[in-house]
Write an enzyme that holds these catalytic residues in place. Structure first.
Site, PDB file in Angstrom:
ATOM      1  N   VAL A  63      32.574  42.099  37.559  1.00  0.00           N
ATOM      2  CA  VAL A  63      33.161  43.330  38.126  1.00  0.00           C
ATOM      3  C   VAL A  63      32.547  44.604  37.537  1.00  0.00           C
ATOM      4  O   VAL A  63      32.688  45.675  38.124  1.00  0.00           O
ATOM      5  CB  VAL A  63      34.709  43.370  37.978  1.00  0.00           C
ATOM      6  N   TYR A 154      43.104  47.617  25.455  1.00  0.00           N
ATOM      7  CA  TYR A 154      43.735  46.942  26.603  1.00  0.00           C
ATOM      8  C   TYR A 154      44.862  47.796  27.181  1.00  0.00           C
ATOM      9  O   TYR A 154      44.974  47.972  28.405  1.00  0.00           O
ATOM     10  CB  TYR A 154      44.257  45.589  26.124  1.00  0.00           C
ATOM     11  N   ALA A 156      45.217  51.003  27.042  1.00  0.00           N
ATOM     12  CA  ALA A 156      44.649  52.184  27.715  1.00  0.00           C
ATOM     13  C   ALA A 156      44.200  51.803  29.127  1.00  0.00           C
ATOM     14  O   ALA A 156      44.405  52.551  30.083  1.00  0.00           O
ATOM     15  CB  ALA A 156      43.489  52.746  26.909  1.00  0.00           C
ATOM     16  N   LYS A 158      45.290  49.236  31.013  1.00  0.00           N
ATOM     17  CA  LYS A 158      46.385  48.821  31.898  1.00  0.00           C
ATOM     18  C   LYS A 158      47.274  50.015  32.268  1.00  0.00           C
ATOM     19  O   LYS A 158      47.853  50.043  33.361  1.00  0.00           O
ATOM     20  CB  LYS A 158      47.194  47.688  31.240  1.00  0.00           C
ATOM     21  N   ILE A 187      52.572  35.777  30.015  1.00  0.00           N
ATOM     22  CA  ILE A 187      52.363  34.663  30.946  1.00  0.00           C
ATOM     23  C   ILE A 187      51.478  33.606  30.297  1.00  0.00           C
ATOM     24  O   ILE A 187      50.432  33.950  29.708  1.00  0.00           O
ATOM     25  CB  ILE A 187      51.660  35.173  32.247  1.00  0.00           C
TER      26      ILE A 187
HETATM   27  P1  NAP Z   1      42.392  34.493  32.323  1.00  0.00           P
HETATM   28  O1  NAP Z   1      43.026  33.155  32.429  1.00  0.00           O
HETATM   29  O2  NAP Z   1      41.565  34.805  31.132  1.00  0.00           O
HETATM   30  O3  NAP Z   1      41.530  34.739  33.661  1.00  0.00           O
HETATM   31  C1  NAP Z   1      40.744  35.880  33.826  1.00  0.00           C
HETATM   32  C2  NAP Z   1      39.516  35.518  34.650  1.00  0.00           C
HETATM   33  O4  NAP Z   1      38.727  36.710  34.801  1.00  0.00           O
HETATM   34  C3  NAP Z   1      38.618  34.483  33.956  1.00  0.00           C
HETATM   35  O5  NAP Z   1      38.109  33.542  34.868  1.00  0.00           O
HETATM   36  C4  NAP Z   1      37.506  35.360  33.400  1.00  0.00           C
HETATM   37  O6  NAP Z   1      36.290  34.666  33.192  1.00  0.00           O
HETATM   38  C5  NAP Z   1      37.379  36.375  34.491  1.00  0.00           C
HETATM   39  N1  NAP Z   1      36.596  37.534  34.074  1.00  0.00           N
HETATM   40  C6  NAP Z   1      36.435  38.031  32.814  1.00  0.00           C
HETATM   41  N2  NAP Z   1      35.560  39.051  32.829  1.00  0.00           N
HETATM   42  C7  NAP Z   1      35.163  39.215  34.123  1.00  0.00           C
HETATM   43  C8  NAP Z   1      34.259  40.084  34.767  1.00  0.00           C
HETATM   44  N3  NAP Z   1      33.560  41.006  34.089  1.00  0.00           N
HETATM   45  N4  NAP Z   1      34.098  39.964  36.109  1.00  0.00           N
HETATM   46  C9  NAP Z   1      34.763  39.031  36.811  1.00  0.00           C
HETATM   47  N5  NAP Z   1      35.614  38.145  36.247  1.00  0.00           N
HETATM   48  C10 NAP Z   1      35.820  38.247  34.917  1.00  0.00           C
HETATM   49  O7  NAP Z   1      43.485  35.652  32.395  1.00  0.00           O
HETATM   50  P2  NAP Z   1      44.949  35.712  33.095  1.00  0.00           P
HETATM   51  O8  NAP Z   1      45.957  35.548  32.030  1.00  0.00           O
HETATM   52  O9  NAP Z   1      44.984  34.863  34.292  1.00  0.00           O
HETATM   53  O10 NAP Z   1      44.978  37.260  33.499  1.00  0.00           O
HETATM   54  C11 NAP Z   1      44.750  37.742  34.813  1.00  0.00           C
HETATM   55  C12 NAP Z   1      45.064  39.245  34.838  1.00  0.00           C
HETATM   56  O11 NAP Z   1      46.428  39.448  34.505  1.00  0.00           O
HETATM   57  C13 NAP Z   1      44.256  40.067  33.836  1.00  0.00           C
HETATM   58  O12 NAP Z   1      43.896  41.308  34.386  1.00  0.00           O
HETATM   59  C14 NAP Z   1      45.217  40.264  32.691  1.00  0.00           C
HETATM   60  O13 NAP Z   1      44.924  41.423  31.929  1.00  0.00           O
HETATM   61  C15 NAP Z   1      46.521  40.388  33.442  1.00  0.00           C
HETATM   62  N6  NAP Z   1      47.695  40.092  32.620  1.00  0.00           N
HETATM   63  C16 NAP Z   1      47.834  38.871  32.029  1.00  0.00           C
HETATM   64  C17 NAP Z   1      48.959  38.625  31.227  1.00  0.00           C
HETATM   65  C18 NAP Z   1      49.188  37.310  30.531  1.00  0.00           C
HETATM   66  O14 NAP Z   1      50.131  37.226  29.744  1.00  0.00           O
HETATM   67  N7  NAP Z   1      48.394  36.271  30.786  1.00  0.00           N
HETATM   68  C19 NAP Z   1      49.897  39.643  31.048  1.00  0.00           C
HETATM   69  C20 NAP Z   1      49.705  40.869  31.653  1.00  0.00           C
HETATM   70  C21 NAP Z   1      48.601  41.083  32.448  1.00  0.00           C
HETATM   71  P3  NAP Z   1      36.019  34.015  31.718  1.00  0.00           P
HETATM   72  O15 NAP Z   1      36.980  32.880  31.592  1.00  0.00           O
HETATM   73  O16 NAP Z   1      34.593  33.581  31.776  1.00  0.00           O
HETATM   74  O17 NAP Z   1      36.275  35.126  30.736  1.00  0.00           O
END
Ligand code: NAP
Length: 246
Positions: A63, A154, A156, A158, A187
């Protein structure tokens, strides 16, 4: 089928919340484009979509690379002819206390979580505005609303996404494009896998619903905002955190 005849791009669709969302959207009738830097994960997601009888493809997407986001838009249009939904879900953490945080940690998280959303949104919004319809959903966080120790970069990004969401809801709403955000709590995904059990237990105790979130909790929130059921919802930040911060 809540997304019948729709085409959705999901960034970060190769893992965690993004994968759950991609498969759910496909089951709800959407053609799903899985964009991710993680090719193996993205291909696994597409295999799950197909196993569930859905239609979709993987496109390599960093991205932070404007050209790649434009290429994914082109590939989506040549395959499906339109883009109805963009879920800006890709995001990373690189945590450290302020005094220990390196410029690299700061810059990397800003690039992926904030600039990445800008590039993808700009590329897709042009198409949606021309269509006169579309929905964009951003992944903010409880941390963007409330801050969190060790996550100044992070938090900043979000919080920044909340400003972007509200601004774009105003700019694009008049062109038929809705823009909203989800603010997940804690999560269970690969992103949070390294968090010590003690902290997980503490989070659970603090949450009125007495449990942590699972990827499906967020996927269903994305689904609602992406669907026509939310056709009058614009500029909203939907907290999905079990009541952790009330
Ligand atoms: P995740 O399991 O780490 O999945 C994120 C995905 O994004 C991974 O496949 C990752 O690839 C990919 N990614 C990383 N850098 C990228 C880039 N430059 N371009 C395209 N894809 C990229 O995370 P998740 O927990 O599902 O989180 C999803 C979203 O929800 C995120 O924006 C996170 O900040 C937000 N969120 C999560 C939580 C939580 O508790 N889990 C809470 C609040 C918000 P790699 O595996 O290769 O890095």
């Amino acid at each position: 089928m809540r997304l019948g005849n729709k085409t959705a791009i999901i960034t970060g669709g190769g893992s965690g919340i993004g994968r759950e969302t991609a498969v759910l959207f496909a089951k709800e009738g959407a053609k799903v484009v899985v964009g991710d830097v993680n090719e193996a994960g993205g291909q696994e997601t597409v295999a799950e979509i197909k196993a569930a009888g859905g239609d979709g493809f993987f496109g390599r997407l960093d991205v932070t690379d404007k050209a790649q986001s434009r290429q994914l838009v082109k590939d989506t249009l040549s395959r499906y002819g339109k883009i109805d939904v963009l879920i800006n879900n890709a995001g990373i953490t690189q945590d450290a206390f302020l005094t220990k945080m390196t410029d690299e940690q700061w810059g990397k998280v800003i690039n992926v979580n904030l600039s990445g959303v800008f590039f993808c949104t700009q590329a897709v919004a042009e198409v949606m505005m021309a269509q006169g319809s579309g929905v964009i959903v951003n992944a903010s966080s409880i941390v963007g609303l409330n801050g969190n120790i060790g996550q100044v970069n992070y938090a900043a990004t979000k919080a920044g996404l909340i400003g972007m969401t509200k601004t774009l809801a105003k700019e694009l709403g008049r062109k038929g494009v809705r823009v909203n955000a989800v603010a997940p709590g804690f999560i269970k995904t690969p992103m949070t896998a390294a968090v010590p059990d003690k902290i997980l237990e503490m989070m659970k105790e603090k949450t009125p619903l007495l449990r942590l979130g699972v990827a499906k909790d967020i996927a269903y929130a994305y689904l609602y905002l992406a669907s026509d059921e939310a056709s009058f919802v614009n500029g909203a930040i939907l907290s999905v955190d079990g009541g952790l911060v009330i």
